[in-house]
Design a protein around this motif. Sequence first.
Motif, mmCIF file in Angstrom:
data_model
loop_
_atom_site.group_PDB
_atom_site.id
_atom_site.type_symbol
_atom_site.label_atom_id
_atom_site.label_comp_id
_atom_site.label_asym_id
_atom_site.label_seq_id
_atom_site.Cartn_x
_atom_site.Cartn_y
_atom_site.Cartn_z
ATOM 1 N N GLY A 28 0.807 -1.205 0.000
ATOM 2 C CA GLY A 28 0.000 0.000 0.000
ATOM 3 C C GLY A 28 0.843 1.258 0.000
ATOM 4 N N ILE A 29 0.234 2.338 -0.460
ATOM 5 C CA ILE A 29 0.872 3.647 -0.489
ATOM 6 C C ILE A 29 0.075 4.552 0.442
ATOM 7 C CG2 ILE A 29 1.577 5.587 -1.944
ATOM 8 C CD1 ILE A 29 1.379 3.582 -4.338
ATOM 9 N N GLN A 30 0.698 5.008 1.530
ATOM 10 C CA GLN A 30 -0.008 5.804 2.529
ATOM 11 C C GLN A 30 0.032 7.283 2.154
ATOM 12 O OE1 GLN A 30 -1.523 3.743 4.569
ATOM 13 N NE2 GLN A 30 -0.346 2.171 3.500
ATOM 14 N N CYS A 31 -1.148 7.890 2.080
ATOM 15 C CA CYS A 31 -1.260 9.276 1.622
ATOM 16 C C CYS A 31 -2.091 10.095 2.599
ATOM 17 C CB CYS A 31 -1.932 9.331 0.240
ATOM 18 S SG CYS A 31 -1.196 8.245 -1.001
ATOM 19 N N ARG A 32 -2.043 11.423 2.408
ATOM 20 C CA ARG A 32 -2.913 12.296 3.185
ATOM 21 C C ARG A 32 -3.178 13.577 2.422
ATOM 22 N NH1 ARG A 32 0.883 14.454 8.255
ATOM 23 N NH2 ARG A 32 2.275 15.823 7.052
ATOM 24 N N LEU A 33 -4.293 14.212 2.775
ATOM 25 C CA LEU A 33 -4.694 15.509 2.244
ATOM 26 C C LEU A 33 -5.054 16.405 3.420
ATOM 27 C CD1 LEU A 33 -7.066 14.689 -0.774
ATOM 28 C CD2 LEU A 33 -4.893 15.925 -0.900
ATOM 29 N N PRO A 34 -4.718 17.693 3.377
ATOM 30 C CA PRO A 34 -5.111 18.580 4.475
ATOM 31 C C PRO A 34 -6.621 18.813 4.479
ATOM 32 C CG PRO A 34 -4.054 19.819 2.709
ATOM 33 C CD PRO A 34 -3.893 18.385 2.360
ATOM 34 N N ILE A 35 -7.184 18.972 5.662
ATOM 35 C CA ILE A 35 -8.606 19.300 5.756
ATOM 36 C C ILE A 35 -8.816 20.731 5.280
ATOM 37 C CG2 ILE A 35 -8.977 17.702 7.670
ATOM 38 C CD1 ILE A 35 -8.947 20.091 9.572
ATOM 39 N N THR A 36 -10.039 21.043 4.880
ATOM 40 C CA THR A 36 -10.330 22.395 4.388
ATOM 41 C C THR A 36 -10.707 23.349 5.513
ATOM 42 O OG1 THR A 36 -12.634 21.752 3.968
ATOM 43 C CG2 THR A 36 -11.071 21.502 2.148
ATOM 44 N N SER A 37 -11.260 22.796 6.622
ATOM 45 C CA SER A 37 -11.630 23.630 7.772
ATOM 46 C C SER A 37 -11.829 22.731 8.975
ATOM 47 C CB SER A 37 -12.917 24.413 7.491
ATOM 48 O OG SER A 37 -14.036 23.538 7.455
ATOM 49 N N ALA A 38 -11.965 23.340 10.137
ATOM 50 C CA ALA A 38 -12.162 22.564 11.366
ATOM 51 C C ALA A 38 -13.478 21.805 11.337
ATOM 52 C CB ALA A 38 -12.116 23.498 12.576
ATOM 53 N N ASP A 39 -14.454 22.280 10.548
ATOM 54 C CA ASP A 39 -15.761 21.635 10.462
ATOM 55 C C ASP A 39 -15.849 20.650 9.304
ATOM 56 O OD1 ASP A 39 -16.701 23.156 12.636
ATOM 57 O OD2 ASP A 39 -17.205 24.832 11.313
ATOM 58 N N ASP A 40 -14.721 20.354 8.684
ATOM 59 C CA ASP A 40 -14.700 19.467 7.522
ATOM 60 C C ASP A 40 -14.733 18.007 7.973
ATOM 61 O OD1 ASP A 40 -14.303 18.203 5.126
ATOM 62 O OD2 ASP A 40 -12.184 18.753 4.941
ATOM 63 N N GLY B 227 -19.042 13.747 22.869
ATOM 64 C CA GLY B 227 -20.484 13.852 23.086
ATOM 65 C C GLY B 227 -21.240 12.550 23.031
ATOM 66 N N HIS B 228 -20.542 11.410 22.906
ATOM 67 C CA HIS B 228 -21.246 10.138 22.796
ATOM 68 C C HIS B 228 -20.294 8.970 23.038
ATOM 69 C CE1 HIS B 228 -19.583 10.991 18.808
ATOM 70 N NE2 HIS B 228 -19.467 9.692 18.666
ATOM 71 N N LEU B 229 -20.883 7.797 23.207
ATOM 72 C CA LEU B 229 -20.146 6.544 23.298
ATOM 73 C C LEU B 229 -20.573 5.646 22.147
ATOM 74 C CD1 LEU B 229 -20.684 5.651 27.097
ATOM 75 C CD2 LEU B 229 -18.966 7.185 26.115
ATOM 76 N N LEU B 230 -19.643 4.891 21.606
ATOM 77 C CA LEU B 230 -19.955 3.892 20.588
ATOM 78 C C LEU B 230 -19.787 2.517 21.207
ATOM 79 C CD1 LEU B 230 -18.175 5.366 17.427
ATOM 80 C CD2 LEU B 230 -20.534 5.681 18.187
ATOM 81 N N TRP C 176 -18.458 -0.808 14.549
ATOM 82 C CA TRP C 176 -17.840 0.509 14.474
ATOM 83 C C TRP C 176 -16.447 0.359 13.914
ATOM 84 C CZ3 TRP C 176 -21.271 3.976 14.419
ATOM 85 C CH2 TRP C 176 -22.388 3.948 15.264
ATOM 86 N N SER C 177 -16.048 1.347 13.146
ATOM 87 C CA SER C 177 -14.817 1.235 12.392
ATOM 88 C C SER C 177 -13.808 2.279 12.841
ATOM 89 C CB SER C 177 -15.160 1.365 10.905
ATOM 90 O OG SER C 177 -14.040 1.206 10.116
ATOM 91 N N SER C 178 -13.196 2.984 11.896
ATOM 92 C CA SER C 178 -12.100 3.895 12.186
ATOM 93 C C SER C 178 -12.625 5.275 12.580
ATOM 94 C CB SER C 178 -11.205 4.007 10.943
ATOM 95 O OG SER C 178 -10.185 4.918 11.142
ATOM 96 N N ASN C 179 -12.496 5.600 13.877
ATOM 97 C CA ASN C 179 -13.001 6.867 14.408
ATOM 98 C C ASN C 179 -11.986 7.450 15.380
ATOM 99 O OD1 ASN C 179 -15.922 6.854 13.329
ATOM 100 N ND2 ASN C 179 -15.781 4.861 14.323
ATOM 101 N N PRO C 180 -10.894 8.029 14.880
ATOM 102 C CA PRO C 180 -9.788 8.413 15.763
ATOM 103 C C PRO C 180 -9.943 9.733 16.501
ATOM 104 C CG PRO C 180 -9.205 8.847 13.488
ATOM 105 C CD PRO C 180 -10.536 8.162 13.455
ATOM 106 N N GLU C 181 -10.868 10.613 16.063
ATOM 107 C CA GLU C 181 -10.937 11.954 16.647
ATOM 108 C C GLU C 181 -11.946 12.030 17.790
ATOM 109 O OE1 GLU C 181 -9.284 15.250 15.848
ATOM 110 O OE2 GLU C 181 -7.970 13.532 15.618
ATOM 111 N N PHE C 182 -11.533 12.602 18.903
ATOM 112 C CA PHE C 182 -12.384 12.688 20.088
ATOM 113 C C PHE C 182 -13.612 13.552 19.846
ATOM 114 C CE2 PHE C 182 -13.118 14.287 24.545
ATOM 115 C CZ PHE C 182 -13.461 13.056 25.089
ATOM 116 N N THR C 183 -13.473 14.593 19.037
ATOM 117 C CA THR C 183 -14.583 15.545 18.839
ATOM 118 C C THR C 183 -15.282 15.371 17.498
ATOM 119 O OG1 THR C 183 -13.038 17.193 17.950
ATOM 120 C CG2 THR C 183 -13.493 17.267 20.315
ATOM 121 N N GLN C 184 -15.079 14.260 16.813
ATOM 122 C CA GLN C 184 -15.627 14.150 15.470
ATOM 123 C C GLN C 184 -17.145 14.096 15.469
ATOM 124 O OE1 GLN C 184 -13.363 10.468 14.568
ATOM 125 N NE2 GLN C 184 -15.286 9.736 13.720
#
Length: 562
Positions: free
Chosen positions: A98-110, A345-348, A388-396
Amino acid sequence: MALPEAPRAAKKPSIRSHHGREFIDDYEWLREKENPEVIAHLEAENAYTELTARHLEGLRETVFEEIKGRVQETDLGVPTREGGYWYYSRTAEGKQYGIQCRLPITSADDWTPPTIEAGVEAPGEQVIFDGNVESAGHDFFSLGSFDVSADGRLLAYAVDLEGAERYTLRVRDLSTGSDLGDVITETAPGATFDASGRFLFYPTVDESWRPDTIWRHEVGTSTDDVSIFHEDDDRYWIGVGLTRSRQYLLIEVGSKITSETWLLDSSDPTGEFRVVWPRRDGVEYEIDHAIVDGSDRLLILHNEGATGFELVDVPADRPEASDDRRVVIAHRDDRRLESVEAFAGHLLVDFRADGLSQIGLIALPGDGSGFGDLEILGFDEALFTAGWSSNPEFTQATARFGFTSFVTPSTVLDLDVASRERRVLKQQTVLGDYSPPTTTRAASGPQPQTARACPCRWSGRSRSRLRGLLRPSTSTATAPTSTASTRVSASRACRCSTAASCSPWPTCAAVAKWAATGTRTARRSPSATPSPTSSRWPITSSRPGGRRRSGWSRRAAARAGC
């Protein structure tokens, strides 16, 4: 044609002593990898195998081409947001890794994953790790640790180039693409940065390849690393990680039937870890950090007096306090709680009930009421697997999950936590002449409440999923989009899980060729291979797009046969 006699290894008795008893091993000498006699014997065995299996060459090629024909080699995973970036993995036809890539987010609400085309570089795309480049010139290549610092500036990665399952750990500056001077040999997978990115915590193994020691390394320095935790009992494996809130560092210790967790406030990474609950034989537990009505709490999922596990919450600074301990999800004989993950704000909740892997959500209103009711997500099929799958952000604002059944290919979706709306991101494409059956599959015995209670609408546009398990669809996807859910008391819950994130591992085509021909150009340690429905990755680090917690889970290791 008469076959030649198979090569036989010579017997060379060697005496070994264990627990006061002696054992004679006639083949101990075969461990000497550089011994010319050992190499000659292995070459003879390979030649014999090739000769005796020569008549199967045509069948091997047919099987390989059939498997390969079902695989969409040029593909990409669903982008997962962590910090200021969307992380995802690409695979390319003819390439093994695999080739690991990333893109910057456009805003904090993205929170909407960017639309990216397989095989086409996206504007602003950064390749942070290409396994095909890193493995070039090596007969063997295996990636162990893989973790990006919280600020997105540094990448910690570890590789094994010999097959010894002991990895060399390095740190890469992602702004320049160059490795720093940090080189740590003989590590086990599972390295993780602290919240600041200043320190790197990693495990090493004993002579039996059991992770037994956690070390602290200060990035960019040549000072001696500090051993911060050692486990003498050879029944226990250990791992280190960071809670999703990034408020605590964790050391998890576990055997087949017993576990123990140690905590350290991440604001003091050089401090002393403290135990949450001292180990008690037969008691398993795991924790997560939550903020409930403004207070730091630990959610503890345990099986003490609860065969199917029970969820309680306790003060983070007094985890053994009995005067401030609340049961959040009570034990039930007909259900097994698998995991609970905390967000702002929630538990999974992942659980297993009625023979099915299921998922639910509990709101944290923040109004002094503590925990909301458990909402079990419903689906309109009687037999399915959801997790539940990939959810790394506490505030997502979204919660990603996976769904599959006998008639629905593996599908990745995002749930809008506020509206409970579901959006299909990707559904597996099955290449070739396969067409989904038109018949339905009925469950025998009592039907799950979630399947009866919530008929869902199905529609949506496909996108992507992880590790070659889901492939992009060119047609309208079929997946649950209903906002309905089944509400039950918070004292009645359940669990399952589906892994979804970027994959540094070989593509399905490479694995298929390995299986068909015995070519071992790409191999991953079995102990680090998850089941398709597991969110726990034993002896692996927190990857971008993965959960930021310990790289080791006792229950995952048990499932993997550790």
